[in-house]
Scaffold this motif. Structure first.
Motif, PDB file in Angstrom:
ATOM      1  N   LEU A  31       0.789  -1.394   0.122  1.00 30.90           N
ATOM      2  CA  LEU A  31      -0.067  -0.025   0.129  1.00 30.90           C
ATOM      3  C   LEU A  31       0.828   1.136   0.193  1.00 30.90           C
ATOM      4  O   LEU A  31       0.821   1.974  -0.860  1.00 30.90           O
ATOM      5  N   MET A  32       1.932   1.418   0.797  1.00 29.46           N
ATOM      6  CA  MET A  32       2.733   2.610   0.889  1.00 29.46           C
ATOM      7  C   MET A  32       3.523   2.664  -0.234  1.00 29.46           C
ATOM      8  O   MET A  32       3.617   3.668  -0.856  1.00 29.46           O
ATOM      9  N   ASN A  33       3.947   1.634  -0.784  1.00 25.82           N
ATOM     10  CA  ASN A  33       4.807   1.958  -2.065  1.00 25.82           C
ATOM     11  C   ASN A  33       3.948   2.299  -3.262  1.00 25.82           C
ATOM     12  O   ASN A  33       4.252   3.046  -3.968  1.00 25.82           O
ATOM     13  N   ASN A  34       2.652   1.814  -3.230  1.00 21.95           N
ATOM     14  CA  ASN A  34       1.717   2.121  -4.464  1.00 21.95           C
ATOM     15  C   ASN A  34       1.296   3.616  -4.304  1.00 21.95           C
ATOM     16  O   ASN A  34       1.125   4.295  -5.221  1.00 21.95           O
ATOM     17  N   LEU A  35       1.179   3.986  -2.889  1.00 20.58           N
ATOM     18  CA  LEU A  35       0.948   5.576  -2.716  1.00 20.58           C
ATOM     19  C   LEU A  35       1.917   6.537  -3.165  1.00 20.58           C
ATOM     20  O   LEU A  35       1.744   7.396  -3.594  1.00 20.58           O
ATOM     21  N   LYS A  36       3.314   6.016  -3.022  1.00 18.48           N
ATOM     22  CA  LYS A  36       4.373   6.604  -3.446  1.00 18.48           C
ATOM     23  C   LYS A  36       4.555   6.974  -4.861  1.00 18.48           C
ATOM     24  O   LYS A  36       5.010   7.791  -5.070  1.00 18.48           O
ATOM     25  N   LYS A  37       3.837   5.802  -5.552  1.00 20.22           N
ATOM     26  CA  LYS A  37       3.814   5.937  -6.811  1.00 20.22           C
ATOM     27  C   LYS A  37       2.793   6.992  -7.613  1.00 20.22           C
ATOM     28  O   LYS A  37       2.869   7.253  -8.856  1.00 20.22           O
ATOM     29  N   VAL A  38       1.935   7.806  -6.876  1.00 26.58           N
ATOM     30  CA  VAL A  38       1.034   8.524  -7.230  1.00 26.58           C
ATOM     31  C   VAL A  38       1.530   9.646  -7.839  1.00 26.58           C
ATOM     32  O   VAL A  38       2.494  10.421  -7.157  1.00 26.58           O
ATOM     33  N   ALA A  39       1.181  10.170  -8.978  1.00 23.97           N
ATOM     34  CA  ALA A  39       2.062  11.547  -9.562  1.00 23.97           C
ATOM     35  C   ALA A  39       1.574  12.435  -8.688  1.00 23.97           C
ATOM     36  O   ALA A  39       0.367  12.740  -8.429  1.00 23.97           O
ATOM     37  N   ASP A  40       2.649  13.287  -8.355  1.00 26.63           N
ATOM     38  CA  ASP A  40       2.329  14.522  -7.608  1.00 26.63           C
ATOM     39  C   ASP A  40       2.848  15.718  -8.594  1.00 26.63           C
ATOM     40  O   ASP A  40       3.969  15.934  -8.977  1.00 26.63           O
ATOM     41  N   HIS A  41       1.802  16.379  -8.880  1.00 29.62           N
ATOM     42  CA  HIS A  41       1.921  17.573  -9.767  1.00 29.62           C
ATOM     43  C   HIS A  41       2.257  18.926  -9.138  1.00 29.62           C
ATOM     44  O   HIS A  41       2.104  20.032  -9.950  1.00 29.62           O
ATOM     45  N   ARG A  42       2.378  18.787  -7.888  1.00 27.51           N
ATOM     46  CA  ARG A  42       2.631  20.091  -6.988  1.00 27.51           C
ATOM     47  C   ARG A  42       4.156  20.506  -7.389  1.00 27.51           C
ATOM     48  O   ARG A  42       5.258  19.750  -7.795  1.00 27.51           O
ATOM     49  N   GLN A  44       7.723  21.271  -6.856  1.00 25.82           N
ATOM     50  CA  GLN A  44       8.626  20.716  -5.721  1.00 25.82           C
ATOM     51  C   GLN A  44       9.065  21.582  -4.412  1.00 25.82           C
ATOM     52  O   GLN A  44       9.164  21.137  -3.436  1.00 25.82           O
ATOM     53  N   SER A  45       9.289  22.952  -4.887  1.00 26.51           N
ATOM     54  CA  SER A  45       9.574  23.698  -3.737  1.00 26.51           C
ATOM     55  C   SER A  45       8.458  23.999  -2.776  1.00 26.51           C
ATOM     56  O   SER A  45       8.699  24.207  -1.632  1.00 26.51           O
ATOM     57  N   TYR A  46       7.232  23.493  -2.920  1.00 31.35           N
ATOM     58  CA  TYR A  46       6.113  23.639  -1.979  1.00 31.35           C
ATOM     59  C   TYR A  46       5.966  22.283  -1.243  1.00 31.35           C
ATOM     60  O   TYR A  46       4.968  22.189  -0.232  1.00 31.35           O
ATOM     61  N   ILE A  47       6.735  21.087  -1.644  1.00 29.26           N
ATOM     62  CA  ILE A  47       6.164  20.041  -1.085  1.00 29.26           C
ATOM     63  C   ILE A  47       6.810  19.844   0.394  1.00 29.26           C
ATOM     64  O   ILE A  47       8.257  19.747   0.335  1.00 29.26           O
ATOM     65  N   THR A  48       6.115  19.483   1.420  1.00 28.58           N
ATOM     66  CA  THR A  48       6.714  19.071   2.586  1.00 28.58           C
ATOM     67  C   THR A  48       6.427  17.555   3.032  1.00 28.58           C
ATOM     68  O   THR A  48       7.287  16.895   3.266  1.00 28.58           O
ATOM     69  N   TYR A  49       5.239  17.073   2.513  1.00 33.55           N
ATOM     70  CA  TYR A  49       5.056  15.976   2.612  1.00 33.55           C
ATOM     71  C   TYR A  49       4.682  15.203   1.275  1.00 33.55           C
ATOM     72  O   TYR A  49       4.017  15.557   0.409  1.00 33.55           O
ATOM     73  N   GLY A  50       5.268  13.777   1.158  1.00 31.83           N
ATOM     74  CA  GLY A  50       4.858  13.050  -0.076  1.00 31.83           C
ATOM     75  C   GLY A  50       3.462  12.652  -0.215  1.00 31.83           C
ATOM     76  O   GLY A  50       2.687  12.695   0.630  1.00 31.83           O
ATOM     77  N   PRO A  51       3.175  12.079  -1.464  1.00 34.35           N
ATOM     78  CA  PRO A  51       1.782  11.913  -1.768  1.00 34.35           C
ATOM     79  C   PRO A  51       1.392  10.719  -0.742  1.00 34.35           C
ATOM     80  O   PRO A  51       0.198  10.863  -0.604  1.00 34.35           O
ATOM     81  N   GLU A  52       2.244   9.842  -0.600  1.00 30.26           N
ATOM     82  CA  GLU A  52       1.866   8.621   0.250  1.00 30.26           C
ATOM     83  C   GLU A  52       1.423   9.150   1.852  1.00 30.26           C
ATOM     84  O   GLU A  52       0.468   8.603   2.245  1.00 30.26           O
TER      85      GLU A  52
END
Length: 88
Positions: A31-42, A44-52
């Motif tokens: 589950l966590m590995n699959n959630l990490k693979k979700v495309a994150d279109h934000r 990069q400079s605004y990202i604190t937490y990953g999609p997972e």
């Protein structure tokens, strides 16, 4: 035979978060590995937490029956909750 009072006391002491993690690790190992693979279109400079982290938090919100983002913030921003989620 377990009395109703003993059963209620056991339920009060049960840690449902860790019970959920057992189920998640048994049935949804990736589950966590699959959630990490979700495309994150934000950006990069605004990202604190990953999609997972974001998706898992939203899943927990829905599973715990919290109705709003405010309730989620109030419930999940407690030190105990932060430590528990950090163990995932």
């Amino acid at each position: 035979m377990v009395t109703r009072k003993e059963k209620r006391n056991r339920e009060k002491e049960a840690n449902y978060f860790f019970e959920f993690l057992k189920i998640q690790k048994h049935f949804f190992k990736d589950l966590m590995n699959n959630l990490k693979k979700v495309a994150d279109h934000r950006h990069q400079s605004y990202i604190t937490y990953g999609p997972e982290v974001l998706l898992f938090t939203m899943m927990l919100k829905n599973m715990t029956g919290l109705k709003s983002m405010r309730n989620m913030s109030e419930s999940f921003n407690k030190e105990e909750c932060i430590k528990n989620v950090g163990r995932c």
